[in-house]
Design an enzyme around this catalytic site. Structure first.
Site, short mmCIF file in Angstrom:
data_model
loop_
_atom_site.label_atom_id
_atom_site.label_comp_id
_atom_site.label_asym_id
_atom_site.label_seq_id
_atom_site.Cartn_x
_atom_site.Cartn_y
_atom_site.Cartn_z
N SER A 33 63.56 34.37 78.33
CA SER A 33 62.79 35.29 78.24
C SER A 33 61.91 35.78 79.56
CB SER A 33 62.03 35.35 77.23
OG SER A 33 60.75 36.38 76.91
N TYR A 93 55.37 31.38 71.33
CA TYR A 93 56.80 32.14 71.59
C TYR A 93 57.02 31.84 73.14
CZ TYR A 93 60.36 35.34 72.92
OH TYR A 93 61.51 35.94 73.42
#
Length: 268
Positions: free
Chosen positions: A152, A165
């Site tokens: 990501s 995260y």
């Protein structure tokens, strides 16, 4: 039935076929990657928790592209998930792993539910570790194969209000970078795919409000095209727009900026 494969598709099938395993295949980027792989002629093992959605997708891919598709409904947070996957995949000639399963959360770290955050660590971290170790050994033995790990743009610095995260994706990113170097002499290609915000079930589960976002179907071919050619791909203009301007900045500044962005996206 699909038409005859193109030259590019044949090369992809020869290097990474005949079977691919895709985790997180019931929705979002995982589903889009599964569709793209079926279009390239690979047989698929689709892995996710939602069996009805997997079976619906499997039926569609078999009817449209003439490939074989099997499904495994399993929660990757479970301790025994790899054994469940191995029981079906060990007899198959698997040449590609797409580790797309994952989820996130948004908001202050100390307000998060620790059970959910621990589950995130199991899915985003431990499941990727175990799958890469198991399938990486298989690919090394056969002398060819590929690992696609979903990273990501959050992986490149700490991200306040998505602290855990981002930490899990930093793990995935650095693992992919290292394995790319370790395994290339063994004929195994490793790619980290680091998309920006994407339209999928991710945002709702994370408690986030997305404005601009990528479409999974648009970025899946970009990801697969980068396999064997790059270490990391930022698919789509939005991923690059949100990442490249931060590169010259010191890490502390990137953390501050991304924290401000994330705070504005969090619903809670």
């Amino acid at each position: 039935m699909s038409s005859a494969p193109t030259r590019r598709q044949r090369r992809f099938l020869e290097r990474y076929g005949p079977w691919a395993v895709v985790t997180g295949a019931s929705s979002g980027i995982g589903r889009a990657l599964a569709v793209a792989l079926a279009e390239a002629g690979l047989n698929l093992v689709l892995v996710a928790r939602d069996r009805p959605r997997l079976e619906t997708l499997a039926a569609s891919l078999m009817a449209t592209h003439g490939v074989q598709v099997q499904v495994i409904a399993v929660d990757l947070a479970r301790d025994d998930h790899l054994g469940t996957i191995r029981r079906l995949t060990d007899p198959l000639d698997v040449g590609l792993l797409v580790a797309s399963a994952g989820f996130g959360s948004a908001g202050p770290f100390l307000d998060a539910d620790i059970a959910s955050e621990t589950g995130m660590l199991m899915v985003n971290g431990r499941a990727v570790l175990q799958a890469c170790h198991h399938f990486g050994r298989r690919f090394r033995e056969r002398g060819r194969g590929g690992l696609v790990l979903l990273s990501s743009i959050a992986a490149f610095q700490g991200m306040p209000y998505a602290a855990h995260y981002a930490a899990t994706k930093a793990y995935v990113q650095t693992l992919a970078e290292a394995l790319h170097e370790e395994l290339r002499a063994d004929g195994v290609d490793v790619l980290a795919a680091a998309p920006g915000p994407t339209h999928s079930g991710f945002a709702a589960r994370a408690g986030m409000a997305l404005g601009m976002a990528l479409e999974p179907e648009a970025i899946a071919p970009v990801i697969l095209a980068a396999l064997g050619r790059q270490v990391t791909v930022l698919p789509g203009a939005l991923s690059k727009l949100l990442s490249w301007p931060l590169v010259p900045l010191p890490r502390w500044a990137r953390v501050s900026i991304m924290g401000s962005v994330m705070q504005g996206m969090a619903l809670h």
